[in-house]
Design a protein around this motif. Structure first.
Motif, PDB file in Angstrom:
ATOM      1  N   LEU A 144      -6.307  -1.919  -4.972  1.00  0.00           N
ATOM      2  CA  LEU A 144      -7.432  -2.368  -4.158  1.00  0.00           C
ATOM      3  C   LEU A 144      -8.099  -3.598  -4.756  1.00  0.00           C
TER       4      LEU A 144
ATOM      5  N   LEU B  86      -3.672   3.362  -6.218  1.00  0.00           N
ATOM      6  CA  LEU B  86      -4.444   2.737  -5.143  1.00  0.00           C
ATOM      7  C   LEU B  86      -5.667   1.983  -5.649  1.00  0.00           C
ATOM      8  N   THR B  87      -6.390   2.563  -6.582  1.00  0.00           N
ATOM      9  CA  THR B  87      -7.632   1.930  -7.027  1.00  0.00           C
ATOM     10  C   THR B  87      -7.383   0.568  -7.654  1.00  0.00           C
TER      11      THR B  87
ATOM     12  N   ASN C 285      -9.658   8.406  -7.954  1.00  0.00           N
ATOM     13  CA  ASN C 285     -10.607   7.292  -7.974  1.00  0.00           C
ATOM     14  C   ASN C 285     -10.679   6.583  -9.319  1.00  0.00           C
TER      15      ASN C 285
ATOM     16  N   PHE D 217       0.808  -1.209   0.000  1.00  0.00           N
ATOM     17  CA  PHE D 217       0.000   0.000   0.000  1.00  0.00           C
ATOM     18  C   PHE D 217       0.850   1.270   0.000  1.00  0.00           C
TER      19      PHE D 217
ATOM     20  N   TYR E 253       1.471   1.980  -3.509  1.00  0.00           N
ATOM     21  CA  TYR E 253       0.251   2.414  -4.167  1.00  0.00           C
ATOM     22  C   TYR E 253      -0.077   3.870  -3.825  1.00  0.00           C
TER      23      TYR E 253
ATOM     24  N   SER F   8      -0.262   6.995  -6.498  1.00  0.00           N
ATOM     25  CA  SER F   8      -1.464   7.826  -6.644  1.00  0.00           C
ATOM     26  C   SER F   8      -1.145   9.302  -6.436  1.00  0.00           C
TER      27      SER F   8
ATOM     28  N   THR G 108      -8.036   3.684   1.150  1.00  0.00           N
ATOM     29  CA  THR G 108      -7.966   4.292  -0.180  1.00  0.00           C
ATOM     30  C   THR G 108      -8.762   5.592  -0.244  1.00  0.00           C
TER      31      THR G 108
ATOM     32  N   THR H  47     -10.537  -0.355   1.564  1.00  0.00           N
ATOM     33  CA  THR H  47     -11.315   0.694   0.911  1.00  0.00           C
ATOM     34  C   THR H  47     -11.242   2.000   1.692  1.00  0.00           C
TER      35      THR H  47
END
Length: 282
Positions: free
Chosen positions: A235, A231-232, A214, A74, A77, A81, A257, A254
């Protein structure tokens, strides 16, 4: 005095039906928005056994967040992002500012036609261009890079339109005064137009960051490795496991994120609303 402040029907002893309906509709929309978020918060902070049942005696735990953080990189990620939305926003501010300034203050052959073509892009869904964008990125050798994710969004038709409308409201006297003082076109743009359009930049920046933070379909298609996934896309690792769906871990991931955007909106919601009001966004 009091009767004058009331709705005519309320002053006559009746119900203010418009106000009642508006209030009821607002509460309904608020509940529809809050319910999924409340369920996600409940599930993320409780053991998996309580994901499908509501029990006030259920113990609180942070284990789901730890499991989600360990199940995927993460940290990488998040970094991807942040780099992605920063890259896109910087490119959009530069390109949209220059294009909007040209449309607002310069006169050149075909200006109106070109601007209409820019507006036509607002009617084209980005997903329609996925195949063409992928072929372009592959031809440039940019597949599986953060630049490939952001490059198709660098020039925003909405950003150009919004800034052009704002620049048109700037008095030409300010432009002429700066030119008399010896300022060039870029200096006039930077010292006169950009500061006066600050609320519009803030409003557009919030929309752009939210959208690209997003965004899922295009990053999923153009990236293949962990090093470039935002990130999306990261996920989606939690969508299924060999043991089935673990809703507690999924909701924890979630929340991690969506958390930055939720916190940012709660902290800057007043500036968010005021920026749109000043920018004239409907």
């Amino acid at each position: 005095m009091t009767a004058r402040l009331l709705h005519p029907s309320a002053a006559a002893g009746g119900w203010d039906y418009d106000r009642v309906l508006n209030t009821a509709g607002a509460w309904l929309l608020a509940l529809l928005w809050v319910a999924p978020l409340a369920y996600a918060v409940w599930t993320a902070f409780h053991p998996g056994a309580y994901a499908t049942r509501f029990d006030l005696t259920a113990p609180l735990t942070l284990e789901n967040f730890a499991r989600a953080w360990e199940a995927a990189p993460f940290a990488r990620y998040f970094l991807n992002s942040v780099l992605l939305v920063t890259l896109i926003l910087a490119g959009q501010f530069i390109l949209c500012t220059l294009a909007a300034f040209a449309f607002a203050r310069f006169r050149f052959p075909g200006r109106d036609l070109v601007f209409v073509l820019v507006l036509v892009q607002l009617m084209i869904m980005p997903d329609i261009l996925i195949v063409q964008n992928y072929q372009t990125m592959r031809a440039l050798g940019l597949v599986d890079t953060i630049l490939a994710i952001g490059l198709p969004y660098m020039a925003s038709a909405f950003g150009i339109f919004l800034l052009r409308q704002t620049f048109l409201t700037v008095p030409k006297e300010l432009d002429e005064a700066a030119r008399v003082e010896g300022a060039g076109f870029l200096e006039v743009l930077w010292k006169v137009y950009v500061p006066l359009a600050a609320p519009t930049y803030l409003a557009y920046g919030l929309v752009s960051v939210s959208h690209h933070w997003n965004n899922f379909i295009w990053p999923l298609i153009i990236t293949n490795s962990v090093e470039t996934r935002p990130l999306t896309v990261g996920l989606s690792v939690f969508a299924s496991t060999d043991q089935g769906v673990d809703w507690s871990v999924i909701t924890a991931a979630t929340l991690m994120t969506a958390g930055p955007l939720l916190v940012a909106f709660l902290l800057f919601q007043r500036q968010f609303v005021q920026s749109f009001m000043r920018a004239g966004v409907k």
